[in-house]
Design a protein around this motif. Structure first.
Motif, PDB file in Angstrom:
ATOM      1  N   ALA A  21      10.777  21.027  -5.597  1.00 28.98           N
ATOM      2  CA  ALA A  21      10.586  22.239  -6.394  1.00 28.98           C
ATOM      3  C   ALA A  21      10.287  23.401  -5.466  1.00 28.98           C
ATOM      4  O   ALA A  21       9.732  23.240  -4.397  1.00 28.98           O
ATOM      5  CB  ALA A  21       9.434  22.045  -7.375  1.00 28.98           C
ATOM      6  N   GLY A  22      10.662  24.606  -5.914  1.00 32.15           N
ATOM      7  CA  GLY A  22      10.367  25.785  -5.116  1.00 32.15           C
ATOM      8  C   GLY A  22      11.449  26.810  -5.244  1.00 32.15           C
ATOM      9  O   GLY A  22      11.789  27.230  -6.328  1.00 32.15           O
ATOM     10  N   ALA A  24      15.171  28.690  -5.209  1.00 31.89           N
ATOM     11  CA  ALA A  24      16.334  28.361  -6.017  1.00 31.89           C
ATOM     12  C   ALA A  24      17.116  27.210  -5.420  1.00 31.89           C
ATOM     13  O   ALA A  24      17.618  26.354  -6.130  1.00 31.89           O
ATOM     14  CB  ALA A  24      17.232  29.588  -6.155  1.00 31.89           C
ATOM     15  N   SER A  26      15.982  24.976  -2.962  1.00 29.67           N
ATOM     16  CA  SER A  26      15.088  24.217  -2.117  1.00 29.67           C
ATOM     17  C   SER A  26      15.563  22.772  -2.007  1.00 29.67           C
ATOM     18  O   SER A  26      15.579  22.037  -2.975  1.00 29.67           O
ATOM     19  CB  SER A  26      13.671  24.249  -2.698  1.00 29.67           C
ATOM     20  OG  SER A  26      12.781  23.590  -1.850  1.00 29.67           O
ATOM     21  N   GLU A 140      16.233  32.715  -0.302  1.00 35.31           N
ATOM     22  CA  GLU A 140      16.207  31.767  -1.416  1.00 35.31           C
ATOM     23  C   GLU A 140      17.564  31.615  -2.091  1.00 35.31           C
ATOM     24  O   GLU A 140      17.735  30.748  -2.965  1.00 35.31           O
ATOM     25  CB  GLU A 140      15.156  32.181  -2.448  1.00 35.31           C
ATOM     26  CG  GLU A 140      15.427  33.494  -3.150  1.00 35.31           C
ATOM     27  CD  GLU A 140      14.789  34.689  -2.466  1.00 35.31           C
ATOM     28  OE1 GLU A 140      14.549  35.697  -3.147  1.00 35.31           O
ATOM     29  OE2 GLU A 140      14.527  34.607  -1.239  1.00 35.31           O
ATOM     30  N   THR A 199      19.466  25.424 -18.573  1.00 34.17           N
ATOM     31  CA  THR A 199      18.630  26.038 -17.548  1.00 34.17           C
ATOM     32  C   THR A 199      17.607  26.982 -18.169  1.00 34.17           C
ATOM     33  O   THR A 199      16.425  26.979 -17.796  1.00 34.17           O
ATOM     34  CB  THR A 199      19.511  26.807 -16.547  1.00 34.17           C
ATOM     35  OG1 THR A 199      20.418  25.890 -15.923  1.00 34.17           O
ATOM     36  CG2 THR A 199      18.677  27.482 -15.477  1.00 34.17           C
ATOM     37  N   GLN A 203      13.344  26.696 -18.264  1.00 37.75           N
ATOM     38  CA  GLN A 203      12.445  27.754 -17.809  1.00 37.75           C
ATOM     39  C   GLN A 203      11.520  28.241 -18.920  1.00 37.75           C
ATOM     40  O   GLN A 203      10.330  28.498 -18.688  1.00 37.75           O
ATOM     41  CB  GLN A 203      13.266  28.920 -17.245  1.00 37.75           C
ATOM     42  CG  GLN A 203      14.043  28.563 -15.992  1.00 37.75           C
ATOM     43  CD  GLN A 203      14.913  29.700 -15.471  1.00 37.75           C
ATOM     44  OE1 GLN A 203      14.578  30.868 -15.632  1.00 37.75           O
ATOM     45  NE2 GLN A 203      16.023  29.363 -14.837  1.00 37.75           N
ATOM     46  N   ARG A 206       8.825  25.631 -19.801  1.00 36.13           N
ATOM     47  CA  ARG A 206       7.842  25.590 -18.707  1.00 36.13           C
ATOM     48  C   ARG A 206       6.884  26.775 -18.788  1.00 36.13           C
ATOM     49  O   ARG A 206       5.670  26.622 -18.616  1.00 36.13           O
ATOM     50  CB  ARG A 206       8.586  25.608 -17.372  1.00 36.13           C
ATOM     51  CG  ARG A 206       7.689  25.599 -16.134  1.00 36.13           C
ATOM     52  CD  ARG A 206       8.462  26.025 -14.904  1.00 36.13           C
ATOM     53  NE  ARG A 206       8.988  27.388 -15.052  1.00 36.13           N
ATOM     54  CZ  ARG A 206      10.016  27.868 -14.343  1.00 36.13           C
ATOM     55  NH1 ARG A 206      10.624  27.110 -13.448  1.00 36.13           N
ATOM     56  NH2 ARG A 206      10.415  29.115 -14.536  1.00 36.13           N
ATOM     57  N   LYS A 333      11.610  31.756 -12.998  1.00 37.26           N
ATOM     58  CA  LYS A 333      12.006  31.122 -11.745  1.00 37.26           C
ATOM     59  C   LYS A 333      13.004  29.995 -11.977  1.00 37.26           C
ATOM     60  O   LYS A 333      12.773  29.111 -12.801  1.00 37.26           O
ATOM     61  CB  LYS A 333      10.775  30.576 -11.024  1.00 37.26           C
ATOM     62  CG  LYS A 333      11.020  30.159  -9.588  1.00 37.26           C
ATOM     63  CD  LYS A 333       9.711  29.735  -8.952  1.00 37.26           C
ATOM     64  CE  LYS A 333       9.894  29.365  -7.498  1.00 37.26           C
ATOM     65  NZ  LYS A 333      10.319  30.488  -6.674  1.00 37.26           N
ATOM     66  N   ASP A 334      14.100  30.039 -11.241  1.00 38.90           N
ATOM     67  CA  ASP A 334      15.108  28.990 -11.311  1.00 38.90           C
ATOM     68  C   ASP A 334      14.611  27.756 -10.562  1.00 38.90           C
ATOM     69  O   ASP A 334      13.971  27.884  -9.510  1.00 38.90           O
ATOM     70  CB  ASP A 334      16.406  29.510 -10.684  1.00 38.90           C
ATOM     71  CG  ASP A 334      17.551  28.524 -10.822  1.00 38.90           C
ATOM     72  OD1 ASP A 334      17.579  27.798 -11.830  1.00 38.90           O
ATOM     73  OD2 ASP A 334      18.420  28.496  -9.935  1.00 38.90           O
ATOM     74  N   ASP A 335      14.899  26.563 -11.090  1.00 37.42           N
ATOM     75  CA  ASP A 335      14.495  25.321 -10.433  1.00 37.42           C
ATOM     76  C   ASP A 335      15.481  24.222 -10.816  1.00 37.42           C
ATOM     77  O   ASP A 335      15.224  23.406 -11.695  1.00 37.42           O
ATOM     78  CB  ASP A 335      13.071  24.931 -10.865  1.00 37.42           C
ATOM     79  CG  ASP A 335      12.496  23.796 -10.031  1.00 37.42           C
ATOM     80  OD1 ASP A 335      13.280  23.124  -9.331  1.00 37.42           O
ATOM     81  OD2 ASP A 335      11.272  23.576 -10.089  1.00 37.42           O
ATOM     82  N   ALA A 338      14.338  20.504 -10.935  1.00 34.94           N
ATOM     83  CA  ALA A 338      13.541  20.140 -12.107  1.00 34.94           C
ATOM     84  C   ALA A 338      14.407  20.000 -13.354  1.00 34.94           C
ATOM     85  O   ALA A 338      14.151  19.144 -14.207  1.00 34.94           O
ATOM     86  CB  ALA A 338      12.449  21.184 -12.335  1.00 34.94           C
TER      87      ALA A 338
END
Length: 356
Positions: A21-22, A24, A26, A140, A199, A203, A206, A333-335, A338
């Motif tokens: 995680a972190g 876009a 990562s 990122e 997506t 988000q 979350r 934030k995009d992840d 996750a």
């Protein structure tokens, strides 16, 4: 690929240490990114000898084709074969081809950034850093190992029909959508069908909690499938407000004089990223590098904005007049890692809540 085509994306990622995680993009750094490469006469000549580049993409076909035509006009002698389909089908097709040792595609684009995590983990992407990516892309938005970068960026947003809703009465936040006055007047996409909505749903749950969706489900919403559907229903006046859907469709409609207006929720708008990458065993490696450099260049990115209503993270690409600049918008934030881990559970819970 070493995976069976029928496996779900979640299964393909299960247990891998390549996802963290972190940021876009990562992922576990496997090697230092290669030096940035400019477009040289040598590269252009080598691409012309190959004569073609094959591009699998989930970008809207008119946008992808105009990008291809602009590339062909600039580099006469190199044609682009655009193969456009939905992101999930792009992913499945690549999986099926590689499991059969078929290497037909050169450059790939997907609206699901998590696909690139899988392809990178399986070792089938080629490291290549165009000069403009190294100079003008935020950290990122480029893979630390140089295997992909953000080709297009857009938002999932609230919007309303200006014939049905006055500006001063329009919702300003996701919380506003829960007002009883919107009951029976909202349309939204489904995470079981749309990667963009999947997506966005991740988000939102979350950041807002599942209680938001539980309350939204009581609003008697119109449930549609694709992220392109809510803007269409809005434009037709079938619903007054959309709870999610593509920002770029709203831009295109508004600029054609249609009665739609975007809203950027005070809580933040979900951010969607669609990277581009090159396959290691592609049939036209030089043409692939030339096309990747063009697609991620200022010229290619400006086409995305002007024609596609999309966003760009290229520092030298100006926003189109009349659109709110991305830097001025609060985004979630995009992840993608996750989304892959939790995607099946999110779809199941969403289906239970909305009974669809």
């Amino acid at each position: 690929m070493r995976k069976h085509p029928g496996l779900s994306r979640r299964a393909m990622l299960k247990g891998t240490s390549a996802v963290l995680a972190g940021a876009a993009f990562s992922t576990r750094v496997m090697a230092a990114a290669p030096p940035a490469e400019p477009v040289t006469p040598t590269l252009i000549e080598a691409a012309k000898k190959e004569g073609q580049v094959v591009y699998y993409t989930s970008t809207d076909l008119p946008v992808a084709e105009k990008l291809a035509k602009a590339f062909e006009a600039k580099y006469a002698g190199v044609t682009v074969r655009v193969e456009r389909t939905g992101a999930e089908r792009v992913f499945q097709r690549v999986g099926q081809e590689y499991s059969s040792n078929i290497h037909a595609v050169d450059v790939v684009n997907s609206s699901d950034a998590a696909h690139f995590i899988v392809w990178k983990r399986d070792g089938i992407l080629a490291p290549y850093v165009p000069e403009e990516v190294a100079r003008f892309y935020p950290e990122e938005h480029r893979d630390p190992d140089g295997q992909f970068a953000s080709f297009r960026v857009w938002l999932s947003i609230i919007a309303y029909n200006t014939n049905l809703v006055k500006a001063e009465e329009a919702p300003k936040s996701f919380a506003d959508l829960l007002d009883p006055k919107w009951k029976g007047k909202i349309v939204k996409g489904h995470p079981g069908y749309s990667g963009t909505i999947m997506t966005a749903t991740y988000q939102m749950q979350r950041d807002l909690g599942w209680s938001f969706f539980e309350q939204l489900a009581k609003q008697n919403i119109m449930q549609v499938q694709s992220s392109t559907d809510p803007p269409k229903k809005l434009d037709l006046g079938e619903r007054a407000v959309m709870a999610d859907g593509n920002e770029y469709n709203i831009f295109q409609m508004k600029e054609m004089g249609r009665p739609v207006e975007p809203v950027y929720a005070t809580e933040g708008s979900p951010l969607i990223v669609g990277p581009n990458g090159i396959f290691k065993d592609c049939p036209h490696p030089n043409a692939a590098r030339l096309f990747q450099s063009f697609a991620l260049s200022r010229e290619g990115q400006q086409l995305n904005i002007e024609i596609g209503g999309l966003r760009s993270v290229h520092a030298q690409v100006p926003e189109k007049a009349g659109r709110k600049p991305l830097k001025d918008i609060k985004t979630m934030k995009d992840d993608p890692a996750a989304v892959e881990r939790e995607g099946d559970a999110i779809k199941a819970r969403y289906t239970r809540i909305f009974r669809v």
